[in-house]
Design a protein around this motif. Sequence first.
Motif, PDB file in Angstrom:
ATOM      1  N   PHE A  60       0.716  -1.260   0.206  1.00  0.00           N
ATOM      2  CA  PHE A  60       0.022   0.084   0.095  1.00  0.00           C
ATOM      3  C   PHE A  60       0.829   1.316   0.021  1.00  0.00           C
ATOM      4  CE2 PHE A  60      -3.855   2.187   0.675  1.00  0.00           C
ATOM      5  CZ  PHE A  60      -4.855   1.193   0.072  1.00  0.00           C
ATOM      6  N   HIS A  61       2.013   1.266   0.830  1.00  0.00           N
ATOM      7  CA  HIS A  61       2.834   2.326   0.990  1.00  0.00           C
ATOM      8  C   HIS A  61       3.392   2.743  -0.395  1.00  0.00           C
ATOM      9  CE1 HIS A  61       5.866   4.840   3.069  1.00  0.00           C
ATOM     10  NE2 HIS A  61       6.628   4.625   1.825  1.00  0.00           N
ATOM     11  N   GLU A  62       4.236   1.742  -1.136  1.00  0.00           N
ATOM     12  CA  GLU A  62       4.891   1.694  -2.240  1.00  0.00           C
ATOM     13  C   GLU A  62       3.873   2.252  -3.458  1.00  0.00           C
ATOM     14  OE1 GLU A  62       7.846   2.150  -1.985  1.00  0.00           O
ATOM     15  OE2 GLU A  62       8.280   1.034  -0.246  1.00  0.00           O
ATOM     16  N   PHE A  63       2.703   1.639  -3.368  1.00  0.00           N
ATOM     17  CA  PHE A  63       1.730   2.140  -4.461  1.00  0.00           C
ATOM     18  C   PHE A  63       1.430   3.650  -4.230  1.00  0.00           C
ATOM     19  CE2 PHE A  63      -1.976   2.126  -7.257  1.00  0.00           C
ATOM     20  CZ  PHE A  63      -1.360   1.280  -8.468  1.00  0.00           C
ATOM     21  N   GLY A  64       1.338   4.023  -2.970  1.00  0.00           N
ATOM     22  CA  GLY A  64       1.058   5.455  -2.443  1.00  0.00           C
ATOM     23  C   GLY A  64       2.009   6.503  -3.478  1.00  0.00           C
ATOM     24  N   HIS A  65       3.281   5.879  -3.433  1.00  0.00           N
ATOM     25  CA  HIS A  65       4.359   6.608  -4.196  1.00  0.00           C
ATOM     26  C   HIS A  65       4.103   6.661  -5.695  1.00  0.00           C
ATOM     27  CE1 HIS A  65       6.944   7.368  -0.759  1.00  0.00           C
ATOM     28  NE2 HIS A  65       7.354   6.191  -0.301  1.00  0.00           N
ATOM     29  N   VAL A  66       3.729   5.620  -6.042  1.00  0.00           N
ATOM     30  CA  VAL A  66       3.178   5.318  -7.496  1.00  0.00           C
ATOM     31  C   VAL A  66       2.086   6.368  -7.841  1.00  0.00           C
ATOM     32  CG1 VAL A  66       2.452   4.114  -9.573  1.00  0.00           C
ATOM     33  CG2 VAL A  66       3.900   3.145  -7.910  1.00  0.00           C
ATOM     34  N   VAL A  91       8.396  13.881   1.548  1.00  0.00           N
ATOM     35  CA  VAL A  91       8.040  12.788   0.352  1.00  0.00           C
ATOM     36  C   VAL A  91       7.538  11.480   0.849  1.00  0.00           C
ATOM     37  CG1 VAL A  91      10.466  11.463   0.353  1.00  0.00           C
ATOM     38  CG2 VAL A  91       8.964  11.541  -1.600  1.00  0.00           C
ATOM     39  N   GLU A  92       7.633  11.113   2.288  1.00  0.00           N
ATOM     40  CA  GLU A  92       6.884   9.932   2.643  1.00  0.00           C
ATOM     41  C   GLU A  92       5.405   9.998   3.172  1.00  0.00           C
ATOM     42  OE1 GLU A  92       8.333   6.989   2.441  1.00  0.00           O
ATOM     43  OE2 GLU A  92      10.105   7.576   1.883  1.00  0.00           O
ATOM     44  N   ALA A  93       5.178  11.603   3.329  1.00  0.00           N
ATOM     45  CA  ALA A  93       3.946  11.976   4.029  1.00  0.00           C
ATOM     46  C   ALA A  93       2.641  11.205   3.402  1.00  0.00           C
ATOM     47  CB  ALA A  93       3.715  13.453   4.305  1.00  0.00           C
TER      48      ALA A  93
HETATM   49 ZN   LIG Z   1       8.271   5.530   1.144  1.00  0.00          ZN
END
Ligand SMILES: [Zn+2]
Length: 384
Positions: free
Chosen positions: A242-248, A271-273
């Motif tokens: 879920f986290h990595e897809f959030g970056h996508v 960037v992580e927010a």
């Molecule tokens: Zn991250």
Amino acid sequence: PVMERCRVSSTRAKLELAFNSRCKDENTAILEELISLRHKKAVLMGYETHSAFVTEDRMSKSDRKVKNFLDELGTKLKPLLDSDLAALRALKAADGDDSPITACDRSYYQKKLEEDRFQVDHEAFKQYFPLQTVTVGLLAIYQELLGLRFTRNPELESTAWHPDVLAYTVTDVQTDDMVGCFYMDMHPREGKYGHAACFGLQPACVRSGKWQVPVAAAVCNFPKPTASKPALLEHSDVETFFHEFGHVMHQLCSKAELSMFAGTAVERDFVEAPSQMLENWCWQPEALLRMSSHHQTGEPIPQPLLDALLASRNANSGILNMRQITLASFDQAIHTSAAADTAATLERLSSELMQIPTTPGTNMGATFGHMGGGYDAQYYGYMW
Ligand SMILES: [Zn+2]
């Protein structure tokens, strides 16, 4: 699994020593050279430290503010850390050993605490999270949240870097405009990057008067399902996905006209927010139910299993957050010095803050990829 599951502490100790000694000689020298070169460069430009140079135009604005932030958060967390450590120590004492928690005990007793106190049965839980089902549910949630439509793109897949890679075209549901494309490279293979991450492949921007659509890739290392064995994810894997897809999605939804401001090209301490906020969906029963079903029976997760997981959300949070503070403090310590003994600095901070000394002879700093991967003096961004 050994660090979390192996009951024999000497085996865990051997693995901990080997794991945190990886590339020790080669990378320690490189990291320490980087530290002194970064310091020299900062001084040449009129800054006192590398961290002062880096943080000047970040949200934090100065290395002193970062230090105060970490110190204050550490002080506030201390009582929670103490009670977490006491709980782990009680579990260790019940195993007939009343010595303090060591680096090789931490993961083992954290897991045990979740299972003993909160009755979270991770093995049973996994049975409801086959990768296939999680992927379908996760993509559906993101499409609904952001008003987007994802369509598999066989043409892109045929030119991707590996046959396992999936590719999707993203369109805006309301306007039908093409938003961009993304790839999903989900399984480990020889020579592949070992962590989970998102890579921007083409930034959104205006180019020669035309809009260039963004392209990004989610890269994870989840097991690959076979005909006889499904790929089952732990809850923490679902969170990572879920986290990595959030970056996508952060990359894909960019409207910036200049590529230097596109997507995740924001200040590092921001960037992580978005991804960290989106992770909260993994703790919502409705979202979890949409991403799961038993891999054999198709049944939904039983309520008691779900309740136990949700109740365990804050288990070990004193230790886990203090570990992030320790790593961020290490990053600040080495990047506010002209030169650093990285193993000794990490040892000092681990003992002081975590109250768990590092294993003699190790240097986790040698494999702390963030220090050479663009998070130098900015690891605090995970807590900011
Ligand atoms: Zn991250």
